[in-house]
Design an enzyme around this catalytic site. Structure first.
Site, PDB file in Angstrom:
ATOM      1  N   HIS A 100      -2.359   1.544   1.007  1.00  0.00           N
ATOM      2  CA  HIS A 100      -2.754   0.706  -0.127  1.00  0.00           C
ATOM      3  C   HIS A 100      -4.197   0.263  -0.005  1.00  0.00           C
ATOM      4  CE1 HIS A 100      -1.696  -2.351   2.893  1.00  0.00           C
ATOM      5  NE2 HIS A 100      -2.422  -3.220   2.209  1.00  0.00           N
ATOM      6  N   ASP A 102      -6.162  -3.407  -0.987  1.00  0.00           N
ATOM      7  CA  ASP A 102      -5.698  -4.788  -1.200  1.00  0.00           C
ATOM      8  C   ASP A 102      -5.995  -5.299  -2.609  1.00  0.00           C
ATOM      9  OD1 ASP A 102      -4.742  -5.086   1.375  1.00  0.00           O
ATOM     10  OD2 ASP A 102      -6.643  -5.896   2.136  1.00  0.00           O
ATOM     11  N   HIS A 254      -5.769   1.630   3.408  1.00  0.00           N
ATOM     12  CA  HIS A 254      -5.352   1.444   4.798  1.00  0.00           C
ATOM     13  C   HIS A 254      -3.830   1.463   4.912  1.00  0.00           C
ATOM     14  CE1 HIS A 254      -5.778  -2.664   3.154  1.00  0.00           C
ATOM     15  NE2 HIS A 254      -4.848  -3.042   4.015  1.00  0.00           N
ATOM     16  N   ARG A 269      -6.120 -12.759   8.916  1.00  0.00           N
ATOM     17  CA  ARG A 269      -6.889 -11.986   7.935  1.00  0.00           C
ATOM     18  C   ARG A 269      -7.661 -12.882   6.965  1.00  0.00           C
ATOM     19  NH1 ARG A 269      -4.635  -7.633   3.759  1.00  0.00           N
ATOM     20  NH2 ARG A 269      -4.337  -9.387   2.381  1.00  0.00           N
TER      21      ARG A 269
HETATM   22  C1  SIN Z   1      -2.951  -5.432   5.807  1.00  0.00           C
HETATM   23  O1  SIN Z   1      -3.770  -6.302   5.542  1.00  0.00           O
HETATM   24  O2  SIN Z   1      -2.588  -4.600   4.991  1.00  0.00           O
HETATM   25  C2  SIN Z   1      -2.375  -5.401   7.220  1.00  0.00           C
HETATM   26  C3  SIN Z   1      -3.216  -4.615   8.140  1.00  0.00           C
HETATM   27  C4  SIN Z   1      -2.558  -4.492   9.489  1.00  0.00           C
HETATM   28  O3  SIN Z   1      -1.545  -5.150   9.760  1.00  0.00           O
HETATM   29  O4  SIN Z   1      -3.063  -3.715  10.315  1.00  0.00           O
END
Ligand code: SIN
Length: 278
Positions: A100, A102, A254, A269
């Protein structure tokens, strides 16, 4: 180039490991300018051994953009803008556990994110990144001709991605967020800083093309997803405790790998505010 940091490329397509910077300290303007251009070029940067306080994490992130609160989830204690990305040993589903980009369901999706690794499994829990400018550049001409000019409806409420958030939302939902967000964006967007063209659809959030229903949109969407998943566009980030990872969310997808059942993984995050895609 500068002599403040070194850049080790991870794959030809994307990613770099940066060494030589202490992100808890002020970064001089020329070094920051250089770092920003490496970020735009390589799209995902990992800095190891940082161990930042939440205040330092915020201060570093603010050097790149205004901070955007991640919708749905409450922040960590005392820091509403820092979202905990957590998987517990007894859980089977990981947060965001599919390819995805974000918050593309927002009118102005996040420009990027800065993640800080606090607790990691002994092995696994890597994050994959894929370069969506390269995906556009290499898209077969017949597909490119079909998508140019199209717009895609993106929703936060598709089943697959919603399921990956359930456990965290049950624990700490931000009640000020609506049930779902929906936005419409160009399938091929232009990066506001680099000018690159980017294939801006992702399977987690794309519902249908504007003016077409889901059934009519699905065959072309599936062809785009298959192209976007080519390993040639990717790098794999293996985490280490204290590492900081920042990615350009406009030009990448990612995928957090869910291969560490029985272990706890906690990252903090911060989302960077983005522009309305054009
Ligand atoms: C995310 O923000 O999608 C999670 C990334 C992760 O857990 O590595």
């Amino acid at each position: 180039m500068n002599d403040a940091f070194t850049v080790e490329l991870l794959t030809p397509a994307i990613g770099a490991e940066i060494d030589g910077l202490d992100l808890s300290q002020p970064i001089p303007a020329p070094v920051l300018g250089e770092l920003r251009s490496v970020w735009l070029d390589r799209k995902a940067l990992i800095f190891r051994g940082q161990r930042l306080t939440p205040g330092e994490h915020l201060a570093f992130s603010t050097l790149f953009a205004e901070i955007d609160k991640y919708p749905f989830l409450n922040g960590i204690d005392g820091y509403p803008m820092i979202a905990p990305i957590l998987k517990l040993p007894e859980e089977r589903v990981n947060f965001g556990g599919m390819w995805h980009s974000d918050t593309c369901y927002l009118e102005a999706p996040a420009a990027g994110a800065v993640l800080h690794a606090l607790e990691l499994p002994p092995l696994g829990g890597d994050t994959l990144f894929a370069n969506m400018a390269l995906a556009w550049e290499t898209l077969p001409t017949d597909l490119a001709n079909q998508v140019e000019g199209l717009r895609v409806v993106c929703s936060s409420a598709k089943k697959g991605i919603s399921k990956t958030r359930e456990a965290r939302l049950n624990e700490s939902r931000d009640e000020s967020s609506p049930e779902a967000f929906v936005s419409v964006h160009p399938v091929v967007r232009t990066h506001p800083e680099s000018g690159e063209k980017i294939l801006y659809v992702n399977e987690a959030h794309a519902v249908h093309f504007e003016g077409q229903d889901e059934a009519a949109s699905e065959p072309l969407l599936q062809k785009l997803y298959a192209h976007q998943r080519l390993p040639e566009f990717q790098c794999r980030i293996q985490w280490s405790e204290g590492a900081v990872l920042m990615w350009d969310n406009r030009s990448t997808h990612h995928y957090p790998v869910n291969d560490y059942h029985g272990h706890r993984r906690l990252l903090h995050r911060i989302s960077l505010k983005g522009d309305v895609p054009f």
